[in-house]
Design an enzyme around this catalytic site. Structure first.
Site, mmCIF file in Angstrom:
data_model
loop_
_atom_site.group_PDB
_atom_site.id
_atom_site.type_symbol
_atom_site.label_atom_id
_atom_site.label_comp_id
_atom_site.label_asym_id
_atom_site.label_seq_id
_atom_site.Cartn_x
_atom_site.Cartn_y
_atom_site.Cartn_z
ATOM 1 N N TRP A 10 0.694 -1.143 0.245
ATOM 2 C CA TRP A 10 0.040 0.032 -0.025
ATOM 3 C C TRP A 10 0.761 1.384 -0.191
ATOM 4 O O TRP A 10 0.368 2.335 -0.223
ATOM 5 C CB TRP A 10 -1.049 -0.075 1.300
ATOM 6 C CG TRP A 10 -1.894 -1.172 1.257
ATOM 7 C CD1 TRP A 10 -2.212 -1.955 0.345
ATOM 8 C CD2 TRP A 10 -2.715 -1.370 2.292
ATOM 9 N NE1 TRP A 10 -3.129 -2.834 0.712
ATOM 10 C CE2 TRP A 10 -3.546 -2.365 1.848
ATOM 11 C CE3 TRP A 10 -3.038 -0.637 3.523
ATOM 12 C CZ2 TRP A 10 -4.347 -3.108 2.885
ATOM 13 C CZ3 TRP A 10 -3.955 -1.403 4.468
ATOM 14 C CH2 TRP A 10 -4.776 -2.396 4.072
ATOM 15 N N HIS A 96 12.918 -2.419 -0.830
ATOM 16 C CA HIS A 96 12.197 -1.851 -1.992
ATOM 17 C C HIS A 96 12.843 -0.765 -2.621
ATOM 18 O O HIS A 96 13.639 0.038 -2.059
ATOM 19 C CB HIS A 96 10.760 -1.349 -1.452
ATOM 20 C CG HIS A 96 9.890 -1.012 -2.367
ATOM 21 N ND1 HIS A 96 9.868 0.173 -3.204
ATOM 22 C CD2 HIS A 96 8.535 -1.613 -2.967
ATOM 23 C CE1 HIS A 96 8.683 0.149 -3.865
ATOM 24 N NE2 HIS A 96 8.161 -0.957 -3.976
ATOM 25 N N GLU A 168 11.675 -6.366 -8.901
ATOM 26 C CA GLU A 168 11.025 -5.215 -9.303
ATOM 27 C C GLU A 168 11.842 -4.444 -10.305
ATOM 28 O O GLU A 168 12.655 -3.525 -9.666
ATOM 29 C CB GLU A 168 10.667 -4.434 -8.122
ATOM 30 C CG GLU A 168 9.626 -5.440 -7.333
ATOM 31 C CD GLU A 168 8.672 -4.441 -6.621
ATOM 32 O OE1 GLU A 168 7.554 -4.674 -6.632
ATOM 33 O OE2 GLU A 168 9.277 -3.576 -5.588
ATOM 34 N N GLY A 174 5.134 1.778 -10.739
ATOM 35 C CA GLY A 174 4.340 2.970 -10.837
ATOM 36 C C GLY A 174 4.257 3.534 -12.038
ATOM 37 O O GLY A 174 3.810 4.680 -11.964
ATOM 38 N N GLY A 235 1.784 -2.607 -6.213
ATOM 39 C CA GLY A 235 1.366 -1.546 -5.545
ATOM 40 C C GLY A 235 -0.060 -0.845 -5.893
ATOM 41 O O GLY A 235 -0.939 -1.349 -5.404
ATOM 42 N N GLY A 236 -0.047 -0.074 -6.686
ATOM 43 C CA GLY A 236 -1.122 0.569 -7.419
ATOM 44 C C GLY A 236 -2.577 -0.426 -7.330
ATOM 45 O O GLY A 236 -3.361 -0.022 -6.690
#
Ligand code: PEP
Length: 251
Positions: A10, A96, A168, A174, A235-236
């Site tokens: 989140w 991350h 990632e 994003g 994520g989103g």
């Protein structure tokens, strides 16, 4: 044991009421026969509440987005691995790219954080990935190898069984640009091979490796169908219950 995992990161989104509402919606929409391991990765302040909401729900757990490299003491605003474990989180996400770039977290600091997590019985989702420049110059393989070597390859084989790796590519996080399934599979196979070289085939075959970077219901199925992709760090799309639940059921 290698398993399919979908984790919803989140980031710094959702106040307490919004967080509770999202988890309620996800749990309501989740099929009774769900077999994917599903992780909510909220802000620290929601961790205890969300973990409580997931108690007794099969295959649904929480993870924190980070932990301190310190055990305890005069480190104002830091959150220790022990505090996170006491909120019943199962995992901590470490490395991350937003932590690495915004907070200058090095491979060396991450190694210490991994040790803090393990000292408190937390499993680790360890993130790695390259910038666009690194990919375009062909440096991405060496970069990813360095990230793993310097932060997690010191672990014993027994400890390594509590590591999940998340690949990632930074250029996909994003941005709405997803790595193609071929690009992602190539790196996942490379990571699994590095694990095999370090720990042997048995450990490599049993390590879950997740993909993260603009993963959505529309592209997740193709990504998850690749041989070495065991799930996603989302994520989103994890902020929308319907999208998140859909992604969890695409295996
Ligand atoms: C992430 O934050 O780990 C991530 C993959 O974000 P997004 O899905 O929004 O690209």
């Amino acid at each position: 044991m290698r398993k399919n995992i979908v984790a919803g990161n989140w980031k710094m989104n959702l106040n307490r009421q919004e967080a509770v509402a999202l988890v309620d919606q996800v749990l309501t929409q989740l099929p009774a026969e769900n077999i994917t391991e599903i992780l909510f990765v909220p802000s620290f302040v929601h961790l205890h509440k969300i973990a409580k909401m997931c108690t007794d729900i099969t295959n649904v757990f929480t993870a924190s987005q980070d932990c301190s490299s310190h055990e305890s003491g005069a480190f104002t605003s830091e959150v220790s691995a022990n505090m996170i474990a006491s909120c019943n989180a199962k995992y901590v996400v470490l490395g991350h790219s937003e932590r690495r770039s915004n907070f200058k977290e090095s491979n060396q600091v991450l190694k210490i954080k991994v040790e803090q997590a393990f000292a408190n019985n937390l499993a680790v989702i360890f993130c790695c990935g390259e910038t666009l420049d690194q990919r375009e110059s062909g440096a991405h393989f060496d970069w990813i190898k360095l990230q793993l070597t310097e932060s997690i390859f010191h672990l014993s084989a027994a400890d390594f069984s509590d590591i999940v790796v998340a690949y990632e590519p930074i250029w996909a996080i994003g941005t709405g640009i997803t790595a193609s399934s071929e690009q992602a599979q190539e790196i996942h196979a490379f990571i699994r091979d590095l694990i095999a070289q370090r720990y042997g085939n048995y450990v490599a075959k049993n390590t879950s490796i997740l993909y993260g970077g603009s993963c959505k219901p529309i592209n997740a199925q193709e990504l998850f169908s690749q041989q070495d992709i065991d799930g996603g760090l989302i994520g989103g799309a994890s902020l929308n219950a319907t999208d998140f639940v859909a992604i969890t059921q695409l295996f």
